[in-house]
Scaffold this motif. Structure first.
Motif, short mmCIF file in Angstrom:
data_model
loop_
_atom_site.label_atom_id
_atom_site.label_comp_id
_atom_site.label_asym_id
_atom_site.label_seq_id
_atom_site.Cartn_x
_atom_site.Cartn_y
_atom_site.Cartn_z
N SER A 83 -34.01 2.36 -50.79
CA SER A 83 -34.59 3.55 -51.39
C SER A 83 -36.10 3.60 -51.18
O SER A 83 -36.66 4.65 -50.86
CB SER A 83 -34.26 3.60 -52.89
OG SER A 83 -34.77 4.76 -53.49
N THR A 84 -36.76 2.45 -51.34
CA THR A 84 -38.20 2.40 -51.13
C THR A 84 -38.55 2.69 -49.68
O THR A 84 -39.45 3.50 -49.39
CB THR A 84 -38.75 1.01 -51.52
OG1 THR A 84 -38.35 0.69 -52.85
CG2 THR A 84 -40.28 0.98 -51.43
N ALA A 85 -37.83 2.03 -48.76
CA ALA A 85 -38.09 2.24 -47.34
C ALA A 85 -37.80 3.68 -46.92
O ALA A 85 -38.51 4.26 -46.09
CB ALA A 85 -37.24 1.27 -46.51
N ARG A 86 -36.79 4.26 -47.53
CA ARG A 86 -36.44 5.65 -47.21
C ARG A 86 -37.54 6.60 -47.66
O ARG A 86 -37.91 7.54 -46.94
CB ARG A 86 -35.12 6.00 -47.91
CG ARG A 86 -34.51 7.31 -47.47
CD ARG A 86 -33.30 7.61 -48.32
NE ARG A 86 -32.53 8.72 -47.80
CZ ARG A 86 -31.75 9.48 -48.55
NH1 ARG A 86 -31.63 9.22 -49.85
NH2 ARG A 86 -31.08 10.48 -48.03
N GLN A 87 -38.09 6.36 -48.85
CA GLN A 87 -39.18 7.20 -49.33
C GLN A 87 -40.43 7.00 -48.48
O GLN A 87 -41.15 7.96 -48.17
CB GLN A 87 -39.50 6.87 -50.80
CG GLN A 87 -38.38 7.21 -51.77
CD GLN A 87 -38.29 8.70 -52.05
OE1 GLN A 87 -38.29 9.53 -51.13
NE2 GLN A 87 -38.21 9.05 -53.31
N LEU A 88 -40.69 5.76 -48.11
CA LEU A 88 -41.85 5.49 -47.25
C LEU A 88 -41.71 6.24 -45.93
O LEU A 88 -42.68 6.87 -45.46
CB LEU A 88 -41.96 3.98 -46.99
CG LEU A 88 -43.11 3.53 -46.09
CD1 LEU A 88 -44.46 3.87 -46.71
CD2 LEU A 88 -43.02 2.03 -45.82
N ALA A 89 -40.53 6.20 -45.35
CA ALA A 89 -40.29 6.92 -44.09
C ALA A 89 -40.42 8.43 -44.29
O ALA A 89 -40.97 9.14 -43.44
CB ALA A 89 -38.91 6.57 -43.55
N ARG A 90 -39.93 8.90 -45.42
CA ARG A 90 -40.00 10.34 -45.71
C ARG A 90 -41.43 10.83 -45.76
O ARG A 90 -41.75 11.89 -45.21
CB ARG A 90 -39.29 10.61 -47.05
CG ARG A 90 -39.50 12.02 -47.59
CD ARG A 90 -38.96 12.14 -49.01
NE ARG A 90 -39.30 13.42 -49.61
CZ ARG A 90 -39.07 13.73 -50.89
NH1 ARG A 90 -38.49 12.85 -51.69
NH2 ARG A 90 -39.42 14.91 -51.37
N PHE A 91 -42.30 10.07 -46.40
CA PHE A 91 -43.66 10.54 -46.62
C PHE A 91 -44.62 10.17 -45.49
O PHE A 91 -45.76 10.64 -45.48
CB PHE A 91 -44.19 10.01 -47.95
CG PHE A 91 -43.52 10.62 -49.15
CD1 PHE A 91 -43.65 11.98 -49.41
CD2 PHE A 91 -42.76 9.85 -50.01
CE1 PHE A 91 -43.02 12.56 -50.51
CE2 PHE A 91 -42.13 10.42 -51.11
CZ PHE A 91 -42.27 11.77 -51.36
N THR A 92 -44.17 9.32 -44.58
CA THR A 92 -45.05 8.93 -43.48
C THR A 92 -44.49 9.34 -42.12
O THR A 92 -45.09 9.03 -41.09
CB THR A 92 -45.27 7.40 -43.48
OG1 THR A 92 -44.02 6.73 -43.32
CG2 THR A 92 -45.94 6.96 -44.77
N GLY A 93 -43.34 10.03 -42.12
CA GLY A 93 -42.77 10.47 -40.86
C GLY A 93 -42.08 9.36 -40.09
O GLY A 93 -41.95 9.46 -38.86
N GLY A 94 -41.63 8.33 -40.78
CA GLY A 94 -40.96 7.23 -40.12
C GLY A 94 -39.52 7.55 -39.76
O GLY A 94 -38.99 8.61 -40.11
N ALA A 95 -38.88 6.62 -39.07
CA ALA A 95 -37.50 6.80 -38.65
C ALA A 95 -36.56 6.69 -39.85
O ALA A 95 -36.86 6.01 -40.83
CB ALA A 95 -37.13 5.75 -37.60
#
Length: 214
Positions: A83-95
Motif C-alpha cells: 500500500s505504501t509503495a503503491r501510494q508512492l508510485a501514485r504520487f511520483t509517477g512510478g510504475a
C-alpha cells in the motif's frame, strides 16, 4: 499526520527524520506508519514534497520489504508495504506495484471471523478515501464479519483494535455498502473511550472524514 488532517499543519518527513538523533530510527518510524504518511495528499489533496517522497523511498532501501512473506505477520507487513509503495508510485509517477499475495492468505477464512477481523484491523492503513485493491475488495465483500469483529472488540474493551476496524466500517459506508451498524454512532461511541493516543485518534479522524461528519 493527525495535525495535518485537522488543518493545523504538520512536520514534513524530511524535518522529522532530520530531527531524529539516529536517522535510521526515523526511517524505521516512517516504515511503521506506512501508507498513512500520504494521508495529507489523499485526504487534503496536498502536493507531495519531493524530499518527503525521497524519505519514503529511502525507508524502503534501509528496511527492505520481505520478498516472500510466509508468517502471518510477514503477510500483514507485505500488504502494508504494498500500500505504501503503491501510494508512492501514485504520487511520483512510478510504475504500478504488484500485490504481494492473495487477500485470503493474509485475512484467513471469513468463517473464522474473529481472527479475520484482527487481520483486517492490522491492515487498516489500506482503508482510506478512494482506496481500491484486492484487500479492500475482500473486506468490502464481508461487511457482516467486519461488523461482528468491531462489536467483539467493543465488548472486550479493546478500543485500539476497534478504532482500526471503525476505519474499515467508515470506508465501506463511503463505498455505499449497507451495514448492520450505524457508523456515525459507532465512531462517537469509540471516540469517548479510545483515550488520547495519536494512532487511535488518527484512525477516528479519518473515519469521520470518510463519513462526512466533523
Amino acid at each position: 499526520m493527525l495535525a495535518a488532517l485537522r488543518g493545523a499543519g504538520g512536520v514534513g518527513l524530511v524535518d522529522f527524520v532530520d530531527s531524529c538523533a539516529d536517522t535510521t530510527v526515523g526511517l524505521g518510524a516512517v516504515r511503521l506508519v506506512g501508507a498513512d504518511v500520504f494521508l495529507p495528499q489523499v485526504v487534503l489533496r496536498e502536493p507531495v514534497v519531493a524530499g518527503d517522497a525521497e524519505v519514503v523511498a529511502e525507508s524502503f532501501a534501509v528496511f527492505p520489504p520481505v520478498a516472500t512473506p510466509v508468517t502471518p505477520q510477514q503477510r500483514v507487513m507485505a500488504w502494508r508495504d504494498w500500500s505504501t509503495a503503491r501510494q508512492l508510485a501514485r504520487f511520483t509517477g512510478g510504475a504500478p506495484v504488484a500485490p504481494p499475495d492473495e487477500p485470503a492468505a493474509v485475512l484467513g477464512p471469513v468463517d473464522e471471523w474473529a481472527r479475520w477481523s484482527v487481520a483486517a484491523a492490522q491492515l487498516s492503513s489500506l482503508a482510506h478515501p478512494g482506496a481500491t485493491g484486492p484487500v479492500v475488495e475482500a473486506v468490502a465483500a464481508e461487511s457482516m464479519a467486519l461488523c461482528r469483529g468491531v462489536v467483539r472488540t467493543l465488548l472486550r474493551r479493546d478500543f485500539a483494535t476497534a478504532t482500526r476496524l471503525v476505519r474499515w466500517v467508515a470506508l465501506l459506508h463511503a463505498m455505499g455498502i449497507q451495514l448492520p451498524v450505524n457508523p456515525v454512532l459507532l465512531v462517537e461511541h469509540v471516540e469517548l473511550r479510545c483515550g488520547a493516543e495519536t494512532r487511535p485518534l488518527l484512525d477516528l479522524a479519518l473515519a469521520r472524514h470518510l463519513l462526512g461528519v466533523s
